[in-house]
Design a protein around this motif. Sequence first.
Motif, PDB file in Angstrom:
ATOM      1  N   TRP A 283       0.811  -1.216   0.000  1.00 51.28           N
ATOM      2  CA  TRP A 283       0.000   0.000   0.000  1.00 51.28           C
ATOM      3  C   TRP A 283       0.843   1.265   0.000  1.00 51.28           C
ATOM      4  N   PHE A 284       2.079   1.176   0.533  1.00 54.10           N
ATOM      5  CA  PHE A 284       2.924   2.362   0.646  1.00 54.10           C
ATOM      6  C   PHE A 284       3.745   2.612  -0.619  1.00 54.10           C
ATOM      7  N   LEU A 285       3.673   1.710  -1.588  1.00 50.91           N
ATOM      8  CA  LEU A 285       4.390   1.884  -2.853  1.00 50.91           C
ATOM      9  C   LEU A 285       3.401   1.717  -4.006  1.00 50.91           C
ATOM     10  N   ARG A 286       2.556   2.713  -4.187  1.00 43.59           N
ATOM     11  CA  ARG A 286       1.542   2.640  -5.237  1.00 43.59           C
ATOM     12  C   ARG A 286       1.571   3.902  -6.093  1.00 43.59           C
ATOM     13  N   TRP A 287       1.373   3.673  -7.396  1.00 43.25           N
ATOM     14  CA  TRP A 287       1.280   4.778  -8.341  1.00 43.25           C
ATOM     15  C   TRP A 287       0.502   4.315  -9.565  1.00 43.25           C
ATOM     16  N   PRO A 288       0.029   5.228 -10.398  1.00 39.64           N
ATOM     17  CA  PRO A 288      -0.824   4.863 -11.540  1.00 39.64           C
ATOM     18  C   PRO A 288      -0.006   4.438 -12.760  1.00 39.64           C
ATOM     19  N   LEU A 289      -0.012   3.148 -13.053  1.00 36.58           N
ATOM     20  CA  LEU A 289       0.692   2.620 -14.236  1.00 36.58           C
ATOM     21  C   LEU A 289      -0.266   2.203 -15.344  1.00 36.58           C
ATOM     22  N   ASP A 290      -1.516   1.926 -15.000  1.00 34.88           N
ATOM     23  CA  ASP A 290      -2.493   1.450 -15.984  1.00 34.88           C
ATOM     24  C   ASP A 290      -3.393   2.619 -16.375  1.00 34.88           C
ATOM     25  N   HIS A 291      -3.459   2.895 -17.670  1.00 33.20           N
ATOM     26  CA  HIS A 291      -4.038   4.144 -18.143  1.00 33.20           C
ATOM     27  C   HIS A 291      -5.116   3.918 -19.199  1.00 33.20           C
ATOM     28  N   LEU A 292      -5.961   4.926 -19.334  1.00 34.62           N
ATOM     29  CA  LEU A 292      -6.854   5.033 -20.483  1.00 34.62           C
ATOM     30  C   LEU A 292      -6.965   6.504 -20.852  1.00 34.62           C
ATOM     31  N   PHE A 293      -6.589   6.804 -22.078  1.00 37.90           N
ATOM     32  CA  PHE A 293      -6.720   8.152 -22.627  1.00 37.90           C
ATOM     33  C   PHE A 293      -7.701   8.103 -23.796  1.00 37.90           C
ATOM     34  N   HIS A 294      -8.420   9.184 -24.026  1.00 32.13           N
ATOM     35  CA  HIS A 294      -9.415   9.169 -25.094  1.00 32.13           C
ATOM     36  C   HIS A 294      -9.566  10.545 -25.731  1.00 32.13           C
ATOM     37  N   SER A 295     -10.186  10.561 -26.894  1.00 30.53           N
ATOM     38  CA  SER A 295     -10.421  11.810 -27.618  1.00 30.53           C
ATOM     39  C   SER A 295     -11.601  12.554 -27.019  1.00 30.53           C
ATOM     40  N   HIS A 296     -11.832  13.760 -27.520  1.00 31.43           N
ATOM     41  CA  HIS A 296     -12.884  14.619 -26.985  1.00 31.43           C
ATOM     42  C   HIS A 296     -14.289  14.076 -27.270  1.00 31.43           C
ATOM     43  N   HIS A 297     -14.378  12.986 -28.010  1.00 30.90           N
ATOM     44  CA  HIS A 297     -15.691  12.428 -28.366  1.00 30.90           C
ATOM     45  C   HIS A 297     -16.405  11.789 -27.176  1.00 30.90           C
ATOM     46  N   PHE A 298     -15.710  11.597 -26.061  1.00 27.19           N
ATOM     47  CA  PHE A 298     -16.288  10.861 -24.932  1.00 27.19           C
ATOM     48  C   PHE A 298     -16.384  11.719 -23.674  1.00 27.19           C
ATOM     49  N   ARG A 299     -17.378  11.377 -22.852  1.00 26.80           N
ATOM     50  CA  ARG A 299     -17.509  11.873 -21.493  1.00 26.80           C
ATOM     51  C   ARG A 299     -17.397  10.678 -20.544  1.00 26.80           C
ATOM     52  N   LEU A 300     -17.141  10.964 -19.279  1.00 25.91           N
ATOM     53  CA  LEU A 300     -16.880   9.892 -18.321  1.00 25.91           C
ATOM     54  C   LEU A 300     -18.141   9.460 -17.593  1.00 25.91           C
ATOM     55  N   VAL A 301     -18.417   8.160 -17.637  1.00 27.41           N
ATOM     56  CA  VAL A 301     -19.490   7.569 -16.839  1.00 27.41           C
ATOM     57  C   VAL A 301     -18.949   7.145 -15.475  1.00 27.41           C
ATOM     58  N   ARG A 302     -17.850   6.402 -15.471  1.00 24.45           N
ATOM     59  CA  ARG A 302     -17.247   5.958 -14.213  1.00 24.45           C
ATOM     60  C   ARG A 302     -15.811   5.529 -14.468  1.00 24.45           C
ATOM     61  N   ILE A 303     -15.018   5.620 -13.415  1.00 20.66           N
ATOM     62  CA  ILE A 303     -13.645   5.134 -13.462  1.00 20.66           C
ATOM     63  C   ILE A 303     -13.296   4.635 -12.070  1.00 20.66           C
ATOM     64  N   GLY A 304     -12.610   3.504 -11.997  1.00 15.28           N
ATOM     65  CA  GLY A 304     -12.284   2.988 -10.684  1.00 15.28           C
ATOM     66  C   GLY A 304     -11.307   1.839 -10.723  1.00 15.28           C
ATOM     67  N   ARG A 305     -10.720   1.597  -9.585  1.00 15.97           N
ATOM     68  CA  ARG A 305      -9.809   0.476  -9.397  1.00 15.97           C
ATOM     69  C   ARG A 305     -10.601  -0.678  -8.813  1.00 15.97           C
ATOM     70  N   LEU A 306     -10.438  -1.860  -9.395  1.00 15.41           N
ATOM     71  CA  LEU A 306     -11.168  -3.042  -8.942  1.00 15.41           C
ATOM     72  C   LEU A 306     -10.328  -3.820  -7.927  1.00 15.41           C
ATOM     73  N   PRO A 307     -10.936  -4.751  -7.202  1.00 15.46           N
ATOM     74  CA  PRO A 307     -10.197  -5.519  -6.193  1.00 15.46           C
ATOM     75  C   PRO A 307      -9.060  -6.342  -6.794  1.00 15.46           C
ATOM     76  N   ALA A 308      -8.044  -6.571  -5.993  1.00 17.22           N
ATOM     77  CA  ALA A 308      -6.896  -7.370  -6.419  1.00 17.22           C
ATOM     78  C   ALA A 308      -7.298  -8.831  -6.591  1.00 17.22           C
ATOM     79  N   PHE A 309      -6.581  -9.537  -7.471  1.00 15.69           N
ATOM     80  CA  PHE A 309      -6.866 -10.962  -7.678  1.00 15.69           C
ATOM     81  C   PHE A 309      -5.575 -11.776  -7.725  1.00 15.69           C
ATOM     82  N   GLY A 310      -4.538 -11.299  -7.050  1.00 17.47           N
ATOM     83  CA  GLY A 310      -3.284 -12.051  -6.979  1.00 17.47           C
ATOM     84  C   GLY A 310      -2.164 -11.468  -7.798  1.00 17.47           C
ATOM     85  N   SER A 311      -2.460 -10.534  -8.698  1.00 16.84           N
ATOM     86  CA  SER A 311      -1.436  -9.872  -9.501  1.00 16.84           C
ATOM     87  C   SER A 311      -0.789  -8.744  -8.695  1.00 16.84           C
TER      88      SER A 311
END
Length: 361
Positions: A283-311
């Motif tokens: 928990w003390f060594l976390r940063w955002p490595l997984d990304h999604l970028f998009h064009s102006h054609h979209f608006r945001l419905v939701r964004i979130g981090r899901l539970p861990a599964f062993g990775s």
Amino acid sequence: MREGIFGTLTLFMVLLTLLPLWKHPVWWVRSWDFPRLQLCSVAFGLLIGQAIFFSHAEPLRVVTIALCALCLAYHAWWIIPYTRMWRHEVKPALESEDHPRISVMTANVLTPNRNAEGLRALVQEHQPDVLVTLETDAWWEAQLSSLESAYPYSIRCPLDNLYGMHVYSRFPLENAETSFLVEDDVPSMHALVVISEQLKVRMHFLHPAPPSPTENDSSTERDVELLIVAKSVKDDPGTPIIVTGDLNDVAWSANTRLFRKTSGLLDPRVGRAMINSFHAKYWFLRWPLDHLFHSHHFRLVRIGRLPAFGSDHFPVLVELQYAPAPEQQSLQSDADDEQAVAEKVAQKDASAEDVPEPEKR
């Protein structure tokens, strides 16, 4: 004794703050782009300690406190845009249900991880339209074969080198292609996702190798891959575009900012949250490595981090609404940025022309 300890720690903090300003791509320099949040915490702790233990009357102590404060402010400047203190870069979705939506889940599985059931359960629960798996080998491909009925369209590249990749989609995939843009053993995937006859989305799925003592000695390969993709999508402003994956770079790094400036793509995390997807076990060594970028054609419905599964990565889920808003603006590039891109790309035998453009085939 205390003065010596705090003085040494402050000098070390100053060094770690200044080191990333050196633009050298070697891994032991670029790795300090990552822990901005952690360095903020350390600088804040030093300030609290000095306030408790020391008088502020002596000039040397004042200088030490000022240096800590400057380090704290500098690191905070990089990460504050990824908090609620910043304005949204991407507008929230409209209430109308008439606008099409697309949800994308990215999951770096960690090849030795064998909790495939955990990932399948998350897919079943959240039911993304597009699932992107990274580090998937032949074993993982077999374990995910049960998804084929719900995700009849796929692109597959199982590898044993930690760079295997799979894309599973509910929507048809046109002109799907697997490419090796910069390194012969590091794939990327590109396709046109057909949401309807009227809406097709150009998507690029990336997982460049990071700069590290066990991977590439420098960030050059990673940086070049991101920048040639950025240049490619910049030349296609009329097409809805999504770029996603484990980019092995943090959201606030200079190169990610250069990617955003060059591509013109938007980051839905800005003004909302960091979405720290790595490291799932510390928990003390976390940063955002997984990304999604998009064009102006979209608006945001939701964004979130899901539970861990062993990775060592958390999965990330993003849902977008197709509702073009040209007034949404990403970071703006200037002549210096364009020169920086040209100099970086010139270091490798790669160009934006190598990036598949599925909507033009």
